[in-house]
Write an enzyme that holds these catalytic residues in place. Structure first.
Site, mmCIF file in Angstrom:
data_model
loop_
_atom_site.group_PDB
_atom_site.id
_atom_site.type_symbol
_atom_site.label_atom_id
_atom_site.label_comp_id
_atom_site.label_asym_id
_atom_site.label_seq_id
_atom_site.Cartn_x
_atom_site.Cartn_y
_atom_site.Cartn_z
ATOM 1 N N CYS A 182 0.584 3.325 3.256
ATOM 2 C CA CYS A 182 1.323 2.734 4.376
ATOM 3 C C CYS A 182 2.807 3.052 4.248
ATOM 4 O O CYS A 182 3.471 3.412 5.228
ATOM 5 C CB CYS A 182 1.110 1.221 4.417
ATOM 6 S SG CYS A 182 -0.605 0.706 4.631
ATOM 7 N N CYS A 222 0.839 -1.205 0.000
ATOM 8 C CA CYS A 222 0.000 0.000 0.000
ATOM 9 C C CYS A 222 0.876 1.259 0.000
ATOM 10 O O CYS A 222 1.684 1.442 0.915
ATOM 11 C CB CYS A 222 -0.926 -0.018 1.214
ATOM 12 S SG CYS A 222 -1.764 1.545 1.514
#
Length: 475
Positions: free
Chosen positions: A396, A393
């Site tokens: 993230c 991600c």
């Protein structure tokens, strides 16, 4: 760039004087003009206003007086026809954007209206972009305004539409979604499916496709996009550009120009301008709303929160675009990462080859059993801060440095908070959604020492100070 209010008075006075001079010149020309011939009729057709809804321009019929007028000399007729039919010289819009980089919104608006006349329109959403209409009025030039009525706007927004029409003496050209498409979507998924699987599908039906129809009747459009509205997705907006997403009247790539007169203006300066000019504004602003869209997807923001946190609050920051300005999104993670993020790692672990993140001696890597144990405890020796993440991600990855720094500060002397991570994609995703409030990555949870249920971090600001303030207020 100077603020909007710093330059407004001088430009408005100059432009009003210019308008008066133009009107006088036009009256003299009309009085001295000979009867229109065939060439004039052709010019009239070339300047005909194109309907906003149409994919192709409607041809205006030649008036009876023009048809009855004596024909002009063949040489003059041929010259006039050639002038009308000659293609417009190509414009380097990147160079023009550089030229106008330091210009005021009023100057940019005046240039846009001068270049495109009746083939350009202002996109009005019913929020602070009413400033665009005020700037257009101050140029003294004719202008058009259109708006997308999704059928789900707040009553206050419809009331503003009415006030704006009366204040400026204009008629807003409303575009509506296809009734059959909306009916099929609602029957298949219900009225609030966007809370479950994202807002993009609903926005495509109610906003993007109606906008596409509107723009096919134009050569250019004007938006209220600002760089500070969403630094993560709108930071690179130029003041003018070839529209990267939509097509205009001529069809095909490059057939539409997009103007963003307030791209470089701070939101506070926009509001200073609106108050100074005493223009009508949406009553929702007084209730804490900043960015305003459809009623189910818009809410007030708290002091200190970014304005886009009031839109689609259940989704990540870079998902907070309805598709109207998708060509301006600064996709730092790449299309593949965005697609993987939207899928949420539905296929196995999302991107199996992605290296792990949040690796530090100060961050405890939790297993599912460890997380389940935290959930069962009604009293803990010390609080826990846990990030639910997926290593593929991009959001993230973007918060990794701040999270590791936070772990050092909380784990140091006097910190008293354990910091952990739990990989929640792949086969763990269903568990995380059901038990850990996971809706998107990353999700940050605080397990207080004396409260059983974890508390979800509500903001998209993932810098160290914001996260630390959250922990200290609840630990």
């Amino acid at each position: 760039m100077a603020s909007a209010t710093a330059s407004i008075s001088s430009h408005s006075v100059a432009l009003r004087d210019l308008k008066a001079a133009r009107i006088g010149a036009v009256k003299q020309q009309v009085a001295a003009a000979p009867a229109a011939g065939t060439a004039a009729a052709r010019a009239q057709r070339a300047r005909a206003v194109r309907p906003l809804r149409a994919a192709e321009p409607a041809r205006q019929p030649v008036s009876a007086s023009a048809a009855a007028a004596p024909a002009a000399a063949p040489v003059a007729e041929d010259a006039a026809a050639a002038a009308v039919d000659a293609p417009a010289p190509a414009v380097d819009y990147e160079a023009l954007a550089q030229e106008l980089q330091g210009a005021s919104p009023l100057e940019i608006m005046d240039r846009a209206l001068a270049m495109f006349g009746s083939d350009i329109a202002i996109a009005f959403s019913g929020a602070e972009d009413v400033a665009l209409i005020e700037y257009a009025k101050l140029t003294g030039r004719p202008f058009r305004v259109f708006s997308l009525d999704t059928g789900r706007l707040n009553p206050e927004t419809y009331q503003l539409f009415d006030k704006v029409e009366k204040h400026y003496g204009i008629r807003i050209e409303y575009m509506f979604p296809d009734a059959g498409e909306v009916q099929a979507l609602v029957r298949a998924k219900g009225l609030f499916s966007f809370y479950e699987d994202g807002h993009q599908e609903c926005c495509r039906a109610r906003k993007v496709r109606p906008l596409r129809r509107a723009l096919r009747g134009l050569r250019a459009w004007i938006t209220g996009q600002r760089k500070d509205q969403s630094p993560g997705t709108r930071a690179a907006i130029p003041v003018v550009q070839v529209d990267p997403s939509f097509e205009g009247l001529a069809g095909g790539a490059g057939s539409l120009v997009k103007w963003n007169p307030v791209a470089n203006v701070d939101g506070k300066d926009v509001w200073t301008f609106l108050r100074a000019m005493d223009v009508p504004v949406n009553a929702l602003h007084a209730q804490g709303y900043v960015s305003i869209g459809c009623e189910p997807c818009t809410r007030p923001v708290l002091p200190g929160q970014h304005e886009r946190e009031g839109r689609w609050w259940w989704e990540d920051a870079k998902a907070k675009e309805c598709g109207l300005h998708k060509g301006n999104i600064d996709d730092q993670g790449g299309a593949a990462a965005a697609a993987a993020h939207k899928a949420g790692g539905a296929n196995g672990n999302g991107s199996a080859g992605a290296p792990d993140i949040f690796e530090s001696s100060g961050v405890v890597s939790l297993t599912r059993a460890g997380v389940e144990n935290l959930l069962r405890l009604e009293s803990r020796a010390e609080p826990w801060l846990v990030v639910l993440y997926a290593p593929w991600c991009p959001f993230c990855q973007a918060m990794e440095a701040s999270y590791l720094e936070l772990a050092e500060r909380l784990g140091g002397a006097g910190g008293g908070v354990k910091v952990g991570k739990f990989r929640a994609d792949g086969e763990q995703k269903a568990f995380a959604q059901q038990e850990l409030q996971l809706q998107s990555f990353p999700t940050i949870l605080l397990f207080p020492s004396r409260t059983a249920r974890p508390i979800k971090y509500p903001s998209e600001k993932r810098d160290v100070d914001s996260l630390l303030a959250f922990v200290n207020s609840l630990r």
